[in-house]
Design a protein around this motif. Sequence first.
Motif, mmCIF file in Angstrom:
data_model
loop_
_atom_site.group_PDB
_atom_site.id
_atom_site.type_symbol
_atom_site.label_atom_id
_atom_site.label_comp_id
_atom_site.label_asym_id
_atom_site.label_seq_id
_atom_site.Cartn_x
_atom_site.Cartn_y
_atom_site.Cartn_z
ATOM 1 N N THR A 131 -5.924 2.978 -0.522
ATOM 2 C CA THR A 131 -4.008 2.609 0.463
ATOM 3 C C THR A 131 -3.758 2.069 1.052
ATOM 4 N N ARG A 132 -4.319 2.302 1.979
ATOM 5 C CA ARG A 132 -4.133 1.223 3.660
ATOM 6 C C ARG A 132 -3.958 0.168 3.181
ATOM 7 N N ARG A 133 -4.511 -0.588 2.595
ATOM 8 C CA ARG A 133 -4.893 -2.186 1.760
ATOM 9 C C ARG A 133 -3.285 -1.990 0.652
ATOM 10 N N GLN A 134 -2.870 -1.525 -0.044
ATOM 11 C CA GLN A 134 -1.643 -1.191 -0.928
ATOM 12 C C GLN A 134 0.081 -1.285 0.301
ATOM 13 N N ILE A 135 -0.334 -0.375 1.450
ATOM 14 C CA ILE A 135 0.819 -0.177 2.434
ATOM 15 C C ILE A 135 1.043 -1.517 2.867
ATOM 16 N N LEU A 136 0.156 -2.297 2.940
ATOM 17 C CA LEU A 136 0.076 -3.112 3.759
ATOM 18 C C LEU A 136 0.873 -4.481 2.946
ATOM 19 N N LEU B 197 2.397 -3.527 0.427
ATOM 20 C CA LEU B 197 4.394 -3.047 0.039
ATOM 21 C C LEU B 197 5.199 -2.863 1.635
ATOM 22 N N LEU B 198 4.555 -3.521 2.628
ATOM 23 C CA LEU B 198 5.178 -4.092 3.649
ATOM 24 C C LEU B 198 5.121 -5.647 3.477
ATOM 25 N N LYS B 199 4.354 -6.579 3.109
ATOM 26 C CA LYS B 199 4.732 -7.440 3.234
ATOM 27 C C LYS B 199 5.886 -8.237 2.227
ATOM 28 N N GLU B 200 6.268 -7.315 1.357
ATOM 29 C CA GLU B 200 7.803 -7.785 0.935
ATOM 30 C C GLU B 200 9.046 -7.013 1.594
ATOM 31 N N ASP B 201 9.302 -6.037 2.333
ATOM 32 C CA ASP B 201 9.538 -6.093 3.305
ATOM 33 C C ASP B 201 8.877 -4.595 4.661
ATOM 34 N N ASN B 202 10.188 -4.458 5.631
ATOM 35 C CA ASN B 202 10.006 -3.277 6.507
ATOM 36 C C ASN B 202 10.651 -2.305 5.584
ATOM 37 N N LEU B 203 9.901 -0.906 5.164
ATOM 38 C CA LEU B 203 10.034 0.581 4.676
ATOM 39 C C LEU B 203 9.609 1.880 5.894
ATOM 40 N N THR B 204 10.410 2.553 5.635
ATOM 41 C CA THR B 204 10.214 4.132 6.681
ATOM 42 C C THR B 204 8.746 4.450 5.599
ATOM 43 N N ALA B 205 8.725 5.807 6.435
ATOM 44 C CA ALA B 205 7.718 6.603 5.819
ATOM 45 C C ALA B 205 7.533 7.049 4.275
ATOM 46 N N GLY B 206 9.233 7.593 4.500
ATOM 47 C CA GLY B 206 9.330 7.930 2.990
ATOM 48 C C GLY B 206 9.613 7.024 1.983
ATOM 49 N N GLN B 207 9.759 5.468 2.309
ATOM 50 C CA GLN B 207 9.852 4.788 1.108
ATOM 51 C C GLN B 207 8.271 4.846 0.793
ATOM 52 N N ALA C 259 5.999 6.552 1.139
ATOM 53 C CA ALA C 259 5.042 7.992 0.440
ATOM 54 C C ALA C 259 5.959 7.963 -0.788
ATOM 55 N N ASP C 260 6.854 6.833 -1.247
ATOM 56 C CA ASP C 260 7.483 7.374 -2.523
ATOM 57 C C ASP C 260 6.643 6.208 -3.561
ATOM 58 N N ALA C 261 5.434 5.414 -3.127
ATOM 59 C CA ALA C 261 5.360 4.080 -3.917
ATOM 60 C C ALA C 261 3.858 4.836 -3.908
ATOM 61 N N PHE C 262 3.296 6.268 -3.692
ATOM 62 C CA PHE C 262 2.097 6.938 -4.309
ATOM 63 C C PHE C 262 1.950 7.839 -4.530
ATOM 64 N N ILE D 235 0.696 10.735 -3.326
ATOM 65 C CA ILE D 235 -0.316 11.620 -2.424
ATOM 66 C C ILE D 235 0.809 12.138 -1.327
ATOM 67 N N SER D 236 0.330 12.839 -0.912
ATOM 68 C CA SER D 236 1.684 13.813 0.151
ATOM 69 C C SER D 236 2.410 12.689 1.187
ATOM 70 N N LYS D 237 2.893 13.492 1.629
ATOM 71 C CA LYS D 237 3.737 12.619 2.342
ATOM 72 C C LYS D 237 3.003 13.182 4.112
ATOM 73 N N PRO D 238 1.898 14.025 4.409
ATOM 74 C CA PRO D 238 1.219 14.023 6.031
ATOM 75 C C PRO D 238 -0.314 13.427 6.249
ATOM 76 N N SER D 239 -0.676 12.758 3.828
ATOM 77 C CA SER D 239 -1.661 12.075 3.999
ATOM 78 C C SER D 239 -0.615 10.158 4.330
ATOM 79 N N ILE D 240 0.024 10.018 3.343
ATOM 80 C CA ILE D 240 0.903 8.938 4.394
ATOM 81 C C ILE D 240 0.945 8.731 5.483
ATOM 82 N N SER D 241 1.661 9.890 6.440
ATOM 83 C CA SER D 241 1.516 9.360 7.375
ATOM 84 C C SER D 241 0.183 9.373 8.386
#
Length: 84
Positions: free
Chosen positions: A12-17, A19-29, A31-34, A36-42
């Motif tokens: 999951t953390r590698r997938q987050i990286l 996503l961020l390779k493409e553009d800066n994102l908010t936690a909500g953005q 989380a929308d790609a996964f 799993i819960s928003k607390p887990s993303i946090s």
Amino acid sequence: MNLLFKALNDDTRRQILELLKEDNLTAGQIADAFNISKPSISHHLDILKRADLVTSEKKGQYVEYAINTTILEDVLQWIITLKQ
């Protein structure tokens, strides 16, 4: 270095990286790609921040996350020196 490798040892953390390779994102953005819960993303973002793999900046009511490639460059340099 231990925090860095722990952070990279999770899909999951590698997938987050990725996503961020493409553009800066908010936690909500992010989380929308996964599915799993928003607390887990946090939690994942916190681990990535502690490993210096991502940075965060408050923008209004949101926090925007960006990938920190500097730490990755440092690790690659270190790996290259091991081979010499």
